[in-house]
Design an enzyme around this catalytic site. Structure first.
Site, mmCIF file in Angstrom:
data_model
loop_
_atom_site.group_PDB
_atom_site.id
_atom_site.type_symbol
_atom_site.label_atom_id
_atom_site.label_comp_id
_atom_site.label_asym_id
_atom_site.label_seq_id
_atom_site.Cartn_x
_atom_site.Cartn_y
_atom_site.Cartn_z
ATOM 1 N N LYS A 77 12.970 -0.450 -1.524
ATOM 2 C CA LYS A 77 13.091 -1.048 -0.197
ATOM 3 C C LYS A 77 11.762 -1.686 0.185
ATOM 4 O O LYS A 77 10.793 -0.999 0.476
ATOM 5 C CB LYS A 77 13.481 -0.026 0.876
ATOM 6 C CG LYS A 77 13.952 -0.741 2.172
ATOM 7 C CD LYS A 77 13.837 0.114 3.419
ATOM 8 C CE LYS A 77 12.506 -0.035 4.089
ATOM 9 N NZ LYS A 77 12.251 -1.392 4.669
ATOM 10 N N CYS A 131 -5.335 -0.117 3.426
ATOM 11 C CA CYS A 131 -5.434 1.299 3.789
ATOM 12 C C CYS A 131 -6.807 1.879 3.491
ATOM 13 O O CYS A 131 -7.258 2.803 4.170
ATOM 14 C CB CYS A 131 -4.349 2.098 3.078
ATOM 15 S SG CYS A 131 -4.294 1.808 1.297
ATOM 16 N N GLU A 153 -6.861 4.753 12.954
ATOM 17 C CA GLU A 153 -6.716 3.596 12.073
ATOM 18 C C GLU A 153 -6.203 2.401 12.881
ATOM 19 O O GLU A 153 -5.127 2.461 13.472
ATOM 20 C CB GLU A 153 -5.753 3.909 10.936
ATOM 21 C CG GLU A 153 -5.636 2.773 9.935
ATOM 22 C CD GLU A 153 -4.718 3.099 8.769
ATOM 23 O OE1 GLU A 153 -5.055 2.715 7.639
ATOM 24 O OE2 GLU A 153 -3.665 3.734 9.003
ATOM 25 N N GLU A 196 1.231 7.743 0.011
ATOM 26 C CA GLU A 196 -0.089 7.115 0.165
ATOM 27 C C GLU A 196 -0.111 6.549 1.571
ATOM 28 O O GLU A 196 0.608 5.599 1.885
ATOM 29 C CB GLU A 196 -0.298 6.042 -0.901
ATOM 30 C CG GLU A 196 -1.739 5.592 -1.018
ATOM 31 C CD GLU A 196 -2.041 4.416 -0.125
ATOM 32 O OE1 GLU A 196 -2.695 4.647 0.936
ATOM 33 O OE2 GLU A 196 -1.639 3.308 -0.439
#
Length: 500
Positions: free
Chosen positions: A197, A306, A403, A272
């Site tokens: 996906k 990331c 973040e 992750e």
């Protein structure tokens, strides 16, 4: 016609040609099919805010179809009976096909994500091909061991590796084709089948990739692609009882939801997730490397990485020089549309994400932060944020702790190595960290003591298929790449024989 207008006209023609090659349907059991609901959704160019095309909106019913096809291919199709060399050749061929269609993949990735075309041409697309080529060899390394059990009599023991089964791979929007390769290549090499996906924001390269699977010789059902939204198609993959493992890359918040959904059949999960990576500049650093390196660490891909070095720690003796240098680098970045050949940084992914980044900037300014460069969104069409450096920040500020996932770095001073290691480790994340130094003692101490899955020395954001990659704490579970890929996508079975 001017040179600039001619270039724009050529870019528009190339973009339309690439878009015309993208299938609009789901790819299930070797065929492109409509979503069972008949629904579609629009894919938007973040550089203009305009819709590029419509693709099928898959949901739980379509995930069911894809899982059924994957299960059939895994348990009774030709994929199961292929030799490891045959499987390795097919995976290598997938890498070749990416290289052979480099221009189309690059244009689609740049339109979809907003990254400069040159970055896609020289970075993302070749990088994805490299992963398939490297991981093709993994197919021949599904090895076990022999042991002699400590039991009375004569015994023979052994272990062997076998594929997990059906893998659900959920890919984010920041580097779609690269992370598709990161998940597909090792999963296939280990003999699994996959339901993929892509992120709803960036499905184009996944759909174009699906159109090449038959040409590569992949049997029907081995790879299925379901485009759709996270809360429907993604949630269905995480919860599906017919999926044996989920591999997810994305936000920490969604990662936690996937863990909860996976408990139904206790499927294996690798994650992750987010990061707030520290980037340390020691007083002995080579600033000709460290200053542009610190800028690239956070502004590459518009800060949507990331591992981005979003917390910059600079020794007090060189703080002003480094911040001034990084600010100069930031101001030299040419922000604009991905297909403009002069652009070096594109937009962020969406209007909602742009507004989220802006809200963090506003929060920082309200708390007393100051901008050494940038500090706001741009008024252009599309979703553009100025490359931003914030100073006068404190460890308790949201801009320091959370973040942001945009082109924003917070700069802080330190005086000793022990102090900066403690500052760097003061986070719930642990994905990556970097240090710029010419001192071996400082480098090795940072490697050992920084709480991060990857530590970069005199560089940043380096990945390779031979190097394990993953996070600590709320940055995730498990390791991708390297030998860790075997652990992620295979099961170890023990066998014992009594010999008398």
């Amino acid at each position: 016609m001017t040179v600039a207008s001619a270039q724009r006209s050529q870019s528009a023609e190339s973009a339309q040609s690439a878009l015309d090659r993208v299938p609009r349907q789901l790819y299930i059991d070797g065929r492109f099919v409509d979503a069972q609901s008949g629904k579609t959704f629009g894919v938007v160019d973040p550089g203009t805010g305009r819709e590029l095309l419509q693709v099928a909106e898959g949901d739980a019913a379509d995930v069911d179809r894809a899982v059924l096809a994957s299960r059939r291919a895994f348990e009774s199709g030709p994929w199961r009976d292929m030799t490891t060399i045959e499987r390795s050749r097919l995976i290598w061929r997938l890498g070749d096909l990416i290289e052979e269609n480099l221009d189309t993949f690059a244009i689609l990735e740049s339109l979809d994500v907003g990254k400069p075309l040159q970055v896609s041409l020289t970075g993302d697309i070749p990088f994805a091909a490299k992963w398939f080529h490297h991981m093709a060899g993994l197919a021949t390394r599904m090895e076990g061991t022999t042991v002699t059990p400590s039991l009375p009599g004569r015994w023979q023991g052994m272990s062997l590796r076998q594929p997990v089964g059906v893998v659900g791979a959920i890919v984010p929007w920041n580097t779609p084709l690269i992370i598709t390769a990161w998940k597909l290549a090792p999963a296939l090499a280990c003999g699994n089948t996959v339901v993929l996906k892509p992120a709803e924001e960036t499905p184009l390269t996944a759909l174009f990739f699906a159109s090449l699977l038959e040409q590569a010789g992949l049997p029907d059902g081995v790879v299925n692609v379901v485009t759709g939204f996270g809360h429907t198609a993604g949630a269905a993959i995480a919860a599906h009882g017919g999926i044996d493992k989920v591999s997810f890359t994305g936000s920490t918040e969604i990662g936690k939801e996937i863990v909860k959904a996976a408990t139904g059949n206790l499927k294996r999960v690798s994650l992750e997730l987010g990061g707030k990576s520290a980037n340390i500049v020691m007083p002995d650093a080579d600033l000709e490397l460290a200053i542009p390196g610190a800028a690239t660490a956070v502004f590459a891909n518009s800060g949507q990485i990331c591992t981005a070095g979003t917390r910059l720690f600079v020794h007090s003796s060189i703080f002003d020089e480094v911040v001034s240098g990084v600010a100069e680098q930031a101001r030299a970045i040419n922000v604009g549309h991905s297909l403009d050949p002069d652009v070096t940084m594109g937009p962020v992914i969406s209007e909602r994400h742009r507004d989220r980044v802006v809200s963090y900037l506003e929060s920082g300014f309200e708390d007393g932060a100051e901008a050494a460069a940038g500090g706001s969104a741009r008024p252009d069409d599309g979703y553009f944020i100025e490359p931003t450096i914030l100073t006068n920040v404190r460890p308790t500020m949201k801009v320091v702790r959370e973040e942001i996932f945009g082109p924003v770095v917070v700069a802080q001073r330190f005086d000793t190595l022990a102090e900066v290691i403690a500052m760097a480790n003061d986070t719930e994340y642990g994905l990556a960290a970097g240090v710029w130094t010419t001192n071996l003692h400082s480098a090795h101490r940072c490697i050992q003591e920084l709480r991060a899955g990857s530590v970069y020395v005199n560089t940043f954001n380096v990945a390779d298929p031979s190097l394990p990659f993953g996070g600590i704490g709320q940055s995730g579970w498990g390791r991708e790449h390297g030998e860790g890929a075997l652990e992620q996508y295979s099961e170890t079975k023990s066998a014992v024989m009594y010999l008398g």
